[in-house]
Design an enzyme around this catalytic site. Structure first.
Site, mmCIF file in Angstrom:
data_model
loop_
_atom_site.group_PDB
_atom_site.id
_atom_site.type_symbol
_atom_site.label_atom_id
_atom_site.label_comp_id
_atom_site.label_asym_id
_atom_site.label_seq_id
_atom_site.Cartn_x
_atom_site.Cartn_y
_atom_site.Cartn_z
ATOM 1 N N ILE A 135 0.914 -1.090 -0.083
ATOM 2 C CA ILE A 135 -0.231 0.057 0.044
ATOM 3 C C ILE A 135 0.381 1.200 0.078
ATOM 4 O O ILE A 135 1.559 1.559 0.731
ATOM 5 C CB ILE A 135 -0.706 0.376 1.073
ATOM 6 C CG1 ILE A 135 -1.880 -1.262 1.610
ATOM 7 C CG2 ILE A 135 -1.320 1.381 1.120
ATOM 8 C CD1 ILE A 135 -3.046 -1.414 2.520
ATOM 9 N N ASP A 136 1.019 2.121 -0.628
ATOM 10 C CA ASP A 136 1.642 3.356 -0.355
ATOM 11 C C ASP A 136 1.368 3.959 0.623
ATOM 12 O O ASP A 136 0.628 4.137 1.457
ATOM 13 C CB ASP A 136 1.336 4.605 -2.016
ATOM 14 C CG ASP A 136 1.071 4.249 -3.551
ATOM 15 O OD1 ASP A 136 1.707 3.468 -3.827
ATOM 16 O OD2 ASP A 136 0.458 4.070 -4.158
ATOM 17 N N GLN A 137 2.352 4.757 0.597
ATOM 18 C CA GLN A 137 2.790 5.482 1.786
ATOM 19 C C GLN A 137 1.715 6.433 1.947
ATOM 20 O O GLN A 137 1.462 6.462 3.588
ATOM 21 C CB GLN A 137 4.050 6.477 2.022
ATOM 22 C CG GLN A 137 4.191 6.778 3.073
ATOM 23 C CD GLN A 137 5.541 8.277 2.589
ATOM 24 O OE1 GLN A 137 6.397 8.341 1.898
ATOM 25 N NE2 GLN A 137 6.195 8.161 3.971
ATOM 26 N N ARG A 235 -4.042 6.145 -8.633
ATOM 27 C CA ARG A 235 -4.294 7.778 -8.765
ATOM 28 C C ARG A 235 -4.009 8.291 -10.119
ATOM 29 O O ARG A 235 -4.818 9.352 -10.092
ATOM 30 C CB ARG A 235 -3.188 7.695 -7.590
ATOM 31 C CG ARG A 235 -2.941 7.463 -6.441
ATOM 32 C CD ARG A 235 -1.385 7.217 -5.504
ATOM 33 N NE ARG A 235 -1.504 8.438 -4.865
ATOM 34 C CZ ARG A 235 0.147 8.164 -5.277
ATOM 35 N NH1 ARG A 235 1.393 7.660 -4.748
ATOM 36 N NH2 ARG A 235 0.876 9.318 -4.681
#
Length: 310
Positions: A135-137, A235
């Site tokens: 999962i992205d930061q 995104r």
């Protein structure tokens, strides 16, 4: 040191079958895991090491022992994280926005991995940190971590087959006209910045499904499902159709600091088949406080509009 992966008594259904056949077809083990078991003399029949070509008899006791592994390259640190579920094979956590999953160049400490390894060490658990997905930061939400080699292989196959149930919630700029849709666009690296991904003809195939859950005057709340797993996929795709996420510093086109101080993306649902029991596991996570606050601000911004709800 070895961990017991399985212990079973051979019944009439399994009697007469070769051990390797039981491991592959009944226990769904990969060849790589079976090789690791045999190399470490971890296949025990009635208490004695044996070959996987041996045929089983009803009443035999089969035990599978796999070498215990540790993440010796990850520095244990007391990094707080929220545990959702844990057993001998898997750990499900809810990652907070801002926390990196795994150490990378420039971020060797302060990650979820550092915190999990520290927690395991404090509780005397010997396991290697193996995230099944990332999962992205600045995305929050559910993440599953495998605690042994077999669990990681088993869950990774589900990930590759797209049978792991993963759903996200996002709040994006602008009002999406359609109630649902499928975004299809290959994703590759930007020529201008290697960190950034864009939709481009020579990229990797990617598709994202969305469904509107609420409309506001200046934004839309949506549920999303991935049909592929490209870096920054949600995104990139939302920016590509002109609806970037609120708070997305990399792909956004406006300063959203007054709205939210993180990207409005949350991994809200996670489902998979358990690597040991075969049980279907399903976890759900409520929308985090920051995204609820953003939704409230957007609702206040369109007071008096009676046609903004779906």
């Amino acid at each position: 040191m070895k961990d017991e992966l399985y212990s079973l008594t051979v019944d009439a259904e399994l009697a007469g079958r070769q051990i390797k056949d039981v491991l592959q077809k009944h226990l769904k083990m990969s060849r790589k895991v079976i090789r690791k078991l045999t190399q470490g003399q971890g296949v025990l029949l009635n208490g004695e090491p044996t070959w996987t070509s041996w045929r089983l008899a009803e009443g035999d006791q089969l035990r599978l022992l796999i070498p215990a592994e540790e993440s010796v390259d990850i520095l244990p640190e007391p990094i707080p994280f929220q545990q959702v579920y844990e057993d001998e094979d898997v750990l499900v956590v809810e990652k907070r926005a801002g926390l990196i999953v795994h150490p990378t160049s420039g971020h060797w400490t302060g990650t979820l991995a550092n915190g999990v390894v520290y927690d395991w060490q404090q509780r005397g658990i010997v396991a290697r940190f193996r995230p099944v997905h990332r999962i992205d930061q600045w995305t929050s939400g559910l993440l599953v971590i495998a605690k042994n080699h077999h669990a990681h292989q088993f869950l990774s196959r589900q990930l590759m087959a797209r049978t792991i149930d993963r759903a996200y919630e996002a709040i994006v700029h602008g009002v999406l006209a359609q109630d649902d849709g499928l975004i299809v666009g290959p994703i590759g690296r930007s020529d201008d910045d290697f960190r950034v991904r864009v939709v481009r003809d020579d990229g990797q195939e990617a598709s994202t499904e969305y469904r509107v859950t609420e409309r506001f005057a200046f934004g839309t709340q949506i549920e999303l499902k991935l049909h592929s797993g490209r870096t920054h996929q949600i995104r990139v795709h939302m920016k590509h159709i002109g609806h970037p996420l609120f708070g997305d510093a990399m792909y956004g086109t406006t300063d959203d600091a007054d709205w939210i101080e993180r990207q409005a993306l949350h991994a809200k649902r996670l489902g998979f088949v358990h690597p040991r029991t075969g049980e279907k596991m399903l976890f759900e996570s409520p929308l985090p406080e920051e995204m609820n606050a953003l939704a409230q601000k957007l609702r206040r911004s369109d007071e008096g509009r009676s046609d903004t709800r779906v």
